[in-house]
Design a protein around this motif. Structure first.
Motif, PDB file in Angstrom:
ATOM      1  N   ARG A 225      -1.877   8.681  -3.924  1.00 34.09           N
ATOM      2  CA  ARG A 225      -3.214   9.278  -4.053  1.00 34.09           C
ATOM      3  C   ARG A 225      -4.283   8.370  -3.440  1.00 34.09           C
ATOM      4  O   ARG A 225      -5.256   8.838  -2.844  1.00 34.09           O
ATOM      5  CB  ARG A 225      -3.519   9.537  -5.532  1.00 34.09           C
ATOM      6  CG  ARG A 225      -4.888  10.197  -5.764  1.00 34.09           C
ATOM      7  CD  ARG A 225      -5.197  10.339  -7.238  1.00 34.09           C
ATOM      8  NE  ARG A 225      -5.094   9.058  -7.918  1.00 34.09           N
ATOM      9  CZ  ARG A 225      -5.060   8.904  -9.233  1.00 34.09           C
ATOM     10  NH1 ARG A 225      -5.114   9.955 -10.013  1.00 34.09           N
ATOM     11  NH2 ARG A 225      -4.964   7.707  -9.764  1.00 34.09           N
ATOM     12  N   ALA A 226      -4.103   7.070  -3.581  1.00 36.90           N
ATOM     13  CA  ALA A 226      -5.064   6.131  -2.996  1.00 36.90           C
ATOM     14  C   ALA A 226      -4.909   6.060  -1.475  1.00 36.90           C
ATOM     15  O   ALA A 226      -5.896   6.024  -0.740  1.00 36.90           O
ATOM     16  CB  ALA A 226      -4.881   4.745  -3.613  1.00 36.90           C
ATOM     17  N   ILE A 227      -3.652   6.069  -0.997  1.00 43.75           N
ATOM     18  CA  ILE A 227      -3.400   5.925   0.443  1.00 43.75           C
ATOM     19  C   ILE A 227      -3.870   7.145   1.236  1.00 43.75           C
ATOM     20  O   ILE A 227      -4.390   7.011   2.342  1.00 43.75           O
ATOM     21  CB  ILE A 227      -1.884   5.678   0.705  1.00 43.75           C
ATOM     22  CG1 ILE A 227      -1.437   4.344   0.096  1.00 43.75           C
ATOM     23  CG2 ILE A 227      -1.564   5.745   2.201  1.00 43.75           C
ATOM     24  CD1 ILE A 227      -1.836   3.120   0.855  1.00 43.75           C
ATOM     25  N   ILE A 228      -3.732   8.328   0.654  1.00 48.33           N
ATOM     26  CA  ILE A 228      -4.097   9.557   1.382  1.00 48.33           C
ATOM     27  C   ILE A 228      -5.610   9.660   1.591  1.00 48.33           C
ATOM     28  O   ILE A 228      -6.094  10.419   2.418  1.00 48.33           O
ATOM     29  CB  ILE A 228      -3.545  10.822   0.676  1.00 48.33           C
ATOM     30  CG1 ILE A 228      -3.386  11.960   1.680  1.00 48.33           C
ATOM     31  CG2 ILE A 228      -4.432  11.233  -0.496  1.00 48.33           C
ATOM     32  CD1 ILE A 228      -2.637  13.159   1.154  1.00 48.33           C
ATOM     33  N   GLN A 229      -6.346   8.852   0.855  1.00 54.26           N
ATOM     34  CA  GLN A 229      -7.786   8.741   1.060  1.00 54.26           C
ATOM     35  C   GLN A 229      -8.130   8.074   2.394  1.00 54.26           C
ATOM     36  O   GLN A 229      -9.274   8.075   2.804  1.00 54.26           O
ATOM     37  CB  GLN A 229      -8.330   7.811  -0.045  1.00 54.26           C
ATOM     38  CG  GLN A 229      -9.238   8.427  -1.056  1.00 54.26           C
ATOM     39  CD  GLN A 229      -9.658   7.367  -2.074  1.00 54.26           C
ATOM     40  OE1 GLN A 229      -8.916   7.083  -2.997  1.00 54.26           O
ATOM     41  NE2 GLN A 229     -10.829   6.781  -1.890  1.00 54.26           N
ATOM     42  N   HIS A 230      -7.148   7.430   3.006  1.00 53.72           N
ATOM     43  CA  HIS A 230      -7.364   6.600   4.197  1.00 53.72           C
ATOM     44  C   HIS A 230      -8.459   5.571   3.955  1.00 53.72           C
ATOM     45  O   HIS A 230      -9.443   5.508   4.700  1.00 53.72           O
ATOM     46  CB  HIS A 230      -7.712   7.466   5.422  1.00 53.72           C
ATOM     47  CG  HIS A 230      -6.664   8.472   5.739  1.00 53.72           C
ATOM     48  ND1 HIS A 230      -6.882   9.573   6.511  1.00 53.72           N
ATOM     49  CD2 HIS A 230      -5.363   8.560   5.359  1.00 53.72           C
ATOM     50  CE1 HIS A 230      -5.773  10.288   6.601  1.00 53.72           C
ATOM     51  NE2 HIS A 230      -4.835   9.692   5.906  1.00 53.72           N
ATOM     52  N   PRO A 231      -8.284   4.784   2.912  1.00 47.88           N
ATOM     53  CA  PRO A 231      -9.329   3.811   2.549  1.00 47.88           C
ATOM     54  C   PRO A 231      -9.288   2.599   3.469  1.00 47.88           C
ATOM     55  O   PRO A 231      -8.305   2.374   4.174  1.00 47.88           O
ATOM     56  CB  PRO A 231      -8.926   3.412   1.130  1.00 47.88           C
ATOM     57  CG  PRO A 231      -7.439   3.507   1.118  1.00 47.88           C
ATOM     58  CD  PRO A 231      -7.099   4.660   2.032  1.00 47.88           C
TER      59      PRO A 231
ATOM     60  N   LEU B 252      -2.935  14.980  -3.624  1.00 56.86           N
ATOM     61  CA  LEU B 252      -3.980  15.635  -2.826  1.00 56.86           C
ATOM     62  C   LEU B 252      -5.381  15.390  -3.386  1.00 56.86           C
ATOM     63  O   LEU B 252      -6.368  15.417  -2.640  1.00 56.86           O
ATOM     64  CB  LEU B 252      -3.689  17.134  -2.708  1.00 56.86           C
ATOM     65  CG  LEU B 252      -2.561  17.456  -1.716  1.00 56.86           C
ATOM     66  CD1 LEU B 252      -2.025  18.864  -1.929  1.00 56.86           C
ATOM     67  CD2 LEU B 252      -3.051  17.291  -0.276  1.00 56.86           C
ATOM     68  N   HIS B 253      -5.481  15.128  -4.665  1.00 60.47           N
ATOM     69  CA  HIS B 253      -6.794  14.820  -5.247  1.00 60.47           C
ATOM     70  C   HIS B 253      -7.458  13.630  -4.555  1.00 60.47           C
ATOM     71  O   HIS B 253      -8.679  13.508  -4.559  1.00 60.47           O
ATOM     72  CB  HIS B 253      -6.670  14.562  -6.752  1.00 60.47           C
ATOM     73  CG  HIS B 253      -6.515  15.827  -7.525  1.00 60.47           C
ATOM     74  ND1 HIS B 253      -5.903  15.877  -8.755  1.00 60.47           N
ATOM     75  CD2 HIS B 253      -6.870  17.104  -7.227  1.00 60.47           C
ATOM     76  CE1 HIS B 253      -5.909  17.133  -9.175  1.00 60.47           C
ATOM     77  NE2 HIS B 253      -6.475  17.887  -8.279  1.00 60.47           N
ATOM     78  N   GLY B 254      -6.644  12.765  -3.932  1.00 64.29           N
ATOM     79  CA  GLY B 254      -7.198  11.666  -3.153  1.00 64.29           C
ATOM     80  C   GLY B 254      -8.019  12.123  -1.961  1.00 64.29           C
ATOM     81  O   GLY B 254      -8.810  11.365  -1.414  1.00 64.29           O
TER      82      GLY B 254
END
Ligand code: ADP
Ligand code: ADP
Length: 239
Positions: A160-166, A103-105
């Motif tokens: 964590r990186a993916i949940i950022q929707h980068p 979730l920190h992402g």
């Protein structure tokens, strides 16, 4: 149109070390690019310049149509929220549970108040759980991050990186600390999770065999210069 354009990028450390000497390269949507090169070639410096963890000495970084090379403050934070990062040493919070680490992402997308209090939305929590299932960590969700194996930790890092929707994902030596079995699992996961979403991914690796197995495109760097840019098949042995 490329998602990321690098023009004449140079980085000099301490006025003496020319870590990057005029890099020109573009990246397109959906590419899974592996950067290879010996230790000290400049791979890490390249990745860190792109997300502006360090300042380039010269050149242009155009991400999603916006110049980032001189950006600071709020606008830099906004651009960065669209760039997911994956680190060699995972950078998880060990005493915090796995799902919170994922979730920190989302923090970069939340209001200051909610992010300070760690108040995540139902949707975010649901998505974190779904991602963890996809990478085979549903049973680890409420464990402390420091109870996981290295391979498991890196799969948390991917979530964590993916949940950022980068729009772009950068991975700096994501498997350098892992045994071959875990390394394969992490690369499989990274490849699958980014491909499914059509994400552009740039991965630093020093293992040529892994590069050839996963990359759609390989960039070879030596002494701060690009010495190869092409398909895995055309890569000769001396790289
Ligand atoms: P790689 O990731 O390919 O191993 P790096 O980008 O870490 O290469 O390093 C490129 C060059 O820059 C090396 O000569 C390294 O010693 C130097 N370097 C990297 N980081 C720093 C730093 N913070 N200060 C000074 N020199 C550095
Ligand atoms: P990896 O990607 O590291 O191979 P796996 O999900 O395949 O991870 O885990 C293999 C098994 O080993 C799992 O049951 C995992 O819980 C266990 N395991 C490995 N290392 C550790 C560790 N340091 N602490 C707890 N369990 C571990």
């Amino acid at each position: 149109k490329p998602i990321l354009e690098i023009k004449n990028l140079e980085k000099v450390y301490n006025e003496t070390t020319h870590a990057l000497q005029g890099m020109n390269v573009s990246f397109h949507e959906g590419e899974f690019v592996v950067i290879i090169g010996p230790s000290g070639a400049g791979k890490s410096t390249f990745i860190r310049c792109i997300n502006r963890m360090i300042d380039p000495s010269q050149g242009e970084i155009v991400f999603d149509g916006i110049h980032m090379e001189k950006m600071r403050g709020k606008s830099l934070r906004k651009q960065r929220s669209m760039i997911g990062m994956i680190f060699q040493h995972y950078n998880l919070i060990g005493r915090t549970n796995v799902i919170k680490n994922v979730l920190h992402g989302r923090l970069g997308h939340m209001s200051l108040m909610n992010s300070l209090c760690g108040r995540f939305s139902k949707e975010d929590i649901q998505e974190a759980a779904t991602l963890l299932k996809q990478v085979g960590l549903d049973e680890q969700m409420y464990k402390r991050a420091d109870e996981l194996s290295g391979g498991q930790m890196q799969r948390v890092g991917i979530c964590r990186a993916i949940i950022q929707h980068p729009k772009l994902l950068l991975a700096d030596e994501p498997i350098a600390s892992l045994d071959p079995h875990s390394a394969n699992k992490v690369m499989d996961t990274l490849y699958k999770m980014t491909c499914e979403r059509g994400l552009t991914c740039i991965v630093n690796l020093h293992q040529v065999d892994f590069a050839k197995k996963y990359a759609t495109r390989i960039i070879g760097i030596k002494a701060g210069r690009i010495v190869y840019d092409g398909t895995p098949n055309d890569l000769t042995d001396e790289m």
